[in-house]
Motif scaffolding. Structure first.
Motif, mmCIF file in Angstrom:
data_model
loop_
_atom_site.group_PDB
_atom_site.id
_atom_site.type_symbol
_atom_site.label_atom_id
_atom_site.label_comp_id
_atom_site.label_asym_id
_atom_site.label_seq_id
_atom_site.Cartn_x
_atom_site.Cartn_y
_atom_site.Cartn_z
ATOM 1 N N PHE A 84 0.852 -1.202 0.000
ATOM 2 C CA PHE A 84 0.000 0.000 0.000
ATOM 3 C C PHE A 84 0.880 1.241 0.000
ATOM 4 O O PHE A 84 1.806 1.366 0.796
ATOM 5 C CB PHE A 84 -0.938 0.032 1.215
ATOM 6 N N ASN A 85 0.559 2.151 -0.906
ATOM 7 C CA ASN A 85 1.317 3.391 -1.025
ATOM 8 C C ASN A 85 0.553 4.494 -0.294
ATOM 9 O O ASN A 85 -0.489 4.959 -0.750
ATOM 10 C CB ASN A 85 1.474 3.744 -2.510
ATOM 11 N N MET A 86 1.056 4.876 0.855
ATOM 12 C CA MET A 86 0.333 5.808 1.739
ATOM 13 C C MET A 86 0.792 7.263 1.550
ATOM 14 O O MET A 86 0.510 8.134 2.370
ATOM 15 C CB MET A 86 0.556 5.372 3.195
ATOM 16 N N GLY A 87 1.499 7.519 0.470
ATOM 17 C CA GLY A 87 2.003 8.880 0.235
ATOM 18 C C GLY A 87 0.879 9.888 0.089
ATOM 19 O O GLY A 87 -0.260 9.536 -0.219
ATOM 20 N N SER A 88 1.187 11.146 0.329
ATOM 21 C CA SER A 88 0.206 12.212 0.097
ATOM 22 C C SER A 88 0.958 13.462 -0.321
ATOM 23 O O SER A 88 2.174 13.538 -0.172
ATOM 24 C CB SER A 88 -0.626 12.467 1.353
ATOM 25 N N SER A 89 0.214 14.443 -0.803
ATOM 26 C CA SER A 89 0.846 15.655 -1.342
ATOM 27 C C SER A 89 1.835 16.270 -0.370
ATOM 28 O O SER A 89 1.455 16.640 0.745
ATOM 29 C CB SER A 89 -0.219 16.698 -1.654
ATOM 30 N N SER A 90 3.072 16.385 -0.794
ATOM 31 C CA SER A 90 4.135 17.016 0.008
ATOM 32 C C SER A 90 4.217 16.459 1.419
ATOM 33 O O SER A 90 4.560 17.183 2.353
ATOM 34 C CB SER A 90 3.927 18.530 0.094
ATOM 35 N N GLN A 91 3.896 15.178 1.555
ATOM 36 C CA GLN A 91 3.895 14.581 2.905
ATOM 37 C C GLN A 91 5.273 14.714 3.559
ATOM 38 O O GLN A 91 6.268 14.285 3.004
ATOM 39 C CB GLN A 91 3.502 13.106 2.814
ATOM 40 N N THR A 92 5.278 15.305 4.726
ATOM 41 C CA THR A 92 6.530 15.443 5.486
ATOM 42 C C THR A 92 6.502 14.391 6.606
ATOM 43 O O THR A 92 5.458 13.765 6.851
ATOM 44 C CB THR A 92 6.644 16.836 6.131
ATOM 45 N N PRO A 93 7.612 14.199 7.297
ATOM 46 C CA PRO A 93 7.602 13.227 8.400
ATOM 47 C C PRO A 93 6.544 13.530 9.471
ATOM 48 O O PRO A 93 6.127 12.629 10.189
ATOM 49 C CB PRO A 93 9.012 13.365 8.972
ATOM 50 N N ILE A 94 6.083 14.786 9.536
ATOM 51 C CA ILE A 94 5.040 15.106 10.533
ATOM 52 C C ILE A 94 3.770 14.315 10.227
ATOM 53 O O ILE A 94 3.187 13.670 11.100
ATOM 54 C CB ILE A 94 4.729 16.621 10.545
ATOM 55 N N GLN A 95 3.359 14.360 8.948
ATOM 56 C CA GLN A 95 2.128 13.651 8.581
ATOM 57 C C GLN A 95 2.372 12.140 8.537
ATOM 58 O O GLN A 95 1.483 11.358 8.884
ATOM 59 C CB GLN A 95 1.611 14.138 7.224
ATOM 60 N N THR A 96 3.586 11.744 8.129
ATOM 61 C CA THR A 96 3.894 10.303 8.107
ATOM 62 C C THR A 96 3.746 9.735 9.513
ATOM 63 O O THR A 96 3.108 8.695 9.720
ATOM 64 C CB THR A 96 5.345 10.083 7.609
ATOM 65 N N LYS A 97 4.317 10.454 10.472
ATOM 66 C CA LYS A 97 4.259 9.986 11.862
ATOM 67 C C LYS A 97 2.806 9.897 12.331
ATOM 68 O O LYS A 97 2.398 8.924 12.955
ATOM 69 C CB LYS A 97 5.055 10.968 12.753
ATOM 70 N N TRP A 98 2.053 10.929 11.985
ATOM 71 C CA TRP A 98 0.640 10.991 12.400
ATOM 72 C C TRP A 98 -0.136 9.809 11.810
ATOM 73 O O TRP A 98 -0.927 9.157 12.508
ATOM 74 C CB TRP A 98 0.064 12.330 11.931
ATOM 75 N N LEU A 99 0.099 9.524 10.533
ATOM 76 C CA LEU A 99 -0.605 8.405 9.885
ATOM 77 C C LEU A 99 -0.163 7.064 10.457
ATOM 78 O O LEU A 99 -0.989 6.180 10.694
ATOM 79 C CB LEU A 99 -0.337 8.434 8.372
ATOM 80 N N LEU A 100 1.138 6.935 10.689
ATOM 81 C CA LEU A 100 1.641 5.658 11.216
ATOM 82 C C LEU A 100 1.059 5.367 12.592
ATOM 83 O O LEU A 100 0.700 4.233 12.900
ATOM 84 C CB LEU A 100 3.169 5.677 11.278
#
Lengths: 297, 474
Positions: A84-100
């Motif tokens: 699964f590719n969970m990327g999003s527009s200009s995703q920074t580690p802040i949003q990555t962490k939040w999603l994880l």
């Protein structure tokens, strides 16, 4: 009595403020500089909806559009690797962490590919938060991403209104793009008209490196394997920057790191559709290289 | 720390809470204010805290010496002036004087190499230097008793709401408030919040939006036609007003939350009917400082008309130069002196003082003509140098070059609407000190809808990056 009065005034102000935001945003969308509610045209709503349903996968890909436009999850699926590719527009580690934090347990991946990119690490992280606030199905929970910035906060209120009254328009993706189950977005084949770039430096937002470290700590705490991958940028753009090495040095310290700008040769015209994004030919090539990773389950 | 930053949004409630928890211990409250003020200032650059500390400690000691000694009083005052103005001169004007010295030589065909020191200007140095100087000057003139409380004095000099851009408070007005027990009063808190709200509106909506247009026009002044440049000057007039008076409102409002009363710094100056009235309403704390400590000591209006005119020129030139080390500020001061002197000569410099005028045609004409003159003078103030200022004037007054203003990139509808809102609200409150005072006349629901509308405007129309206040550079 006085405290009750103050409390009622505060509640009144909160409600009337939210009403102003919604009414203004609905009637004067062009004159609402601090509401950036983007659902139509992007792919995040599709991906974040799919995310709610996915579980027990082999490979999870995170990152920006370089991840979801550059790594074609379908090829990995063809090899029997649930991806699964969970990327999003200009995703920074802040949003990555939040999603994880919200989805890691359910997704339970064997490997996480953390896409990292110097152009993202100079970001103020607003664009990706706006994308998340506008498109994440459980809007209420995006408050931590919305807090602290007028644009994200107003967009949050606006998004909340749409969620409560279910008044969203039907989702449409940009006509040149196709969203594929698994998160990959395919751009109609086109070729980059190369520009000339002046030499410059990446002006990093160093807080994002700390956020990335914290993201990695989450993975380590759950014993989940990870690799850091830099998807290629067009050579004309990437090599016009004089401090690529600084970025590589910082990322190298955090784990196994593959920088495909250096590991493979890329052609500006053949493999890209703009200065930052691979076209379908380039994406196929990068995905083929990803399939060679020894860390793959 | 900027008022319009998230840091301040966390800082203020914490300090307020602690302050009111300590409400029965005045000394501890003052100590808290001192620590908070130094944290607030040190947020920019903690190294410059030493300057405030040196300046404050020196004037505290000199204050006591001045009071107790009978003989060497002049020397003690001279020391205070020397150190304070010396620091101000060094940090603010050293490079300017060195460069001007070198430029003067080139006029005679000689060229000398000047090593610029590239000194960083400590934020707010012009403000707190004048504040602490007023203390020693007043003690010297036996108008004020020195304080024995070092903590209170240090807190007075560094009081964070007005530390970096005023109002410049007199020791006689602000210092005694540090010795008065504070009571949390609902009315004062509401009044403070009102004033802060309006200050944030002026800064974040008016000033910061105008700044985008102004920066674009003035950074490429040569490419724009006369009409666009004139519009740039008008927007700059609102930018600097919104920025500076907005800061003052936030400062005064914040101080009220702690139970302190600061002086009014702006009294709706763009409703002035002549330049003399404008100067009674613009940056009042600085004008009155110069009046009391410069204009009157050099003779004021006590001598002949010629001497008074000389004094008027001196005060305007010094006032201009106070703003910064650039010839543009000096010429701006000169321009205002030239606009003011005719009124003085004709004995019309005290015609208007009360803000109770109506919108009669004659008043509208007077206000518009005064505003136009002020805008034209702002061009020198905003220009990068004198050459640019004169190039702008020549384009503005060459009507043959006028064309449709080229400002498509900006949402002029919104900015124009917000400016109109500003003028309507301020016109309705022009006879009050608190710019939202008359909102009390509205029914409660309408009043709170009005406040939340202002809050909405701030959050919807302000540019999202934190722009520093213009007057920080002075």
């Amino acid at each position: 009595m006085k405290y009750l009065r103050i409390l009622s005034i505060l509640i009144f102000i909160v409600i009337s403020y939210a009403s102003y935001v919604v009414v203004w945003g609905l009637h004067f969308p062009e004159d609402s500089p601090n509401i950036v509610y983007k659902r139509i045209g992007g792919s995040s709503a599709f991906r974040l909806n799919e995310l709610q349903k996915r579980k027990d996968i082999d490979v999870l890909i995170t990152g920006s559009s370089h991840a979801y436009r550059g790594i074609d999850s379908r090829y990995l699926e063809q090899k029997g690797i649930k991806t699964f590719n969970m990327g999003s527009s200009s995703q920074t580690p802040i949003q990555t962490k939040w999603l994880l934090k919200r989805h890691l347990d359910k997704l339970n991946p064997k490997l996480v590919i953390l896409e990292v990119d110097p152009s993202i690490f100079r970001s103020d992280a607003i664009e990706s938060s706006l994308d998340m606030v506008s498109n994440y199905p459980k809007v209420v929970s995006t408050l931590p991403l919305a807090w602290g910035h007028l644009k994200t906060f107003n967009t949050y209120i606006f998004s909340l209104y749409h969620a409560i009254f279910k008044s969203n328009e039907a989702l449409k993706i940009n006509w040149r793009d196709t969203y594929h189950i698994g998160g990959y977005v395919e751009r109609k084949l086109s070729y980059y008209q190369v520009e000339e770039f002046q030499e410059e430096r990446w002006d990093f937002n160093y807080d994002l490196f700390s956020e990335l470290e914290e993201t990695i700590d989450i993975l380590k705490s759950k014993d989940i394997n990870y690799v850091l991958v830099q998807a290629p940028l067009s050579p004309a753009f990437y090599f016009s920057h004089s401090n690529n090495q600084e970025f590589d040095d910082k990322i190298n310290k955090l784990g196994t790191y593959y920088n495909y700008n250096d590991l493979m040769k890329w052609d500006n015209k053949t493999h890209f559709y703009d200065k930052q994004h691979l076209n379908t030919i380039g994406a196929r090539r990068l995905t083929a290289a990803i399939l060679q990773l020894k860390e793959l389950p | 720390m900027l008022f319009n930053s998230l840091d301040f949004a966390y800082f203020l409630p914490i300090v307020l809470l602690l302050f009111w928890l300590l409400r029965n211990t005045l000394k501890t409250q003052n100590l808290l204010l001192l620590v908070a003020s130094y944290v607030f200032y040190g947020w920019w650059d903690w190294r410059f805290l030493s300057l405030i500390a040196i300046s404050s400690l020196l004037d505290y000691s000199i204050g006591l010496k001045l009071h107790h000694s009978q003989n060497n009083r002049k020397y003690w005052l001279a020391l205070s002036l020397l150190v304070n103005l010396g620091m101000l001169g060094f940090f603010k004007y050293a490079d300017f004087f060195a460069q001007s010295f070198a430029d003067a030589f080139t006029l005679f065909g000689q060229s000398i190499d000047v090593t610029r020191l590239n000194i960083i200007l400590p934020v707010g140095i012009s403000f707190y230097t004048f504040q602490t100087l007023s203390y020693t000057l007043d003690i010297y003139k036996r108008k004020l008793e020195p304080t024995n409380s070092l903590i209170s004095f240090l807190a007075f000099v560094s009081f964070f709401p007005q530390l970096v851009a005023g109002p410049i408070e007199r020791a006689s007005h602000l210092l005694p408030q540090f010795f008065k027990p504070k009571k949390l009063e609902y009315k004062m808190v509401i009044s403070g919040l009102q004033q802060m709200l309006w200050g944030f509106f002026k800064k974040m909506v008016i000033a910061d939006n105008c700044a985008i247009i102004v920066d674009q026009i003035f950074s490429q002044a040569g490419d724009h036609n006369g009409a666009t440049l004139l519009i740039g000057a008008v927007f700059f007039a609102f930018q600097i007003y919104g920025d500076f008076s907005g800061y003052s409102d936030i400062a005064i409002g914040t101080a009220k939350l702690f139970g302190f009363n600061l002086s009014q710094n702006f009294a709706f100056p763009y409703f002035s009917r002549d330049i003399a009235e404008f100067w009674r309403k613009w940056h009042i704390s600085l004008s009155s400082w110069f009046k009391d400590y410069l204009y009157i000591p050099i003779g004021g209006s006590r001598g002949t008309k010629a001497k008074t005119i000389r004094n008027i020129f001196i005060i305007f030139l010094v006032s201009g130069f106070w703003h910064g080390a650039n010839w543009t500020f000096l010429f701006w001061g000169l321009a205002h002196a030239l606009l003011f002197v005719p009124l003085f000569v004709l004995n019309r410099n005290r015609t208007f003082s009360q803000n109770n005028h109506n919108l009669s045609l004659i008043n509208i004409w007077r206000m518009l003509s005064t505003f136009t003159l002020v805008c034209l003078a702002w061009i020198i103030f905003r220009a990068q140098d004198i050459e640019q200022a004169f190039a702008i004037y020549s384009k503005i007054f060459d009507f043959s070059t006028w064309a449709k203003p080229a400002l498509q990139e900006f949402n002029l509808k919104i900015i124009a609407g917000m400016l109109l809102f500003l003028l309507v609200v301020e016109w309705n409150n022009k006879s009050e000190v608190n710019p939202l005072k008359n909102s009390y006349k509205m029914p409660a629901i309408l009043r709170w809808l009005f406040y939340s509308f202002i809050l909405f405007c701030i959050s919807m129309f302000s540019p999202t990056q934190e722009l520093p206040f213009i007057y920080f550079q002075f």
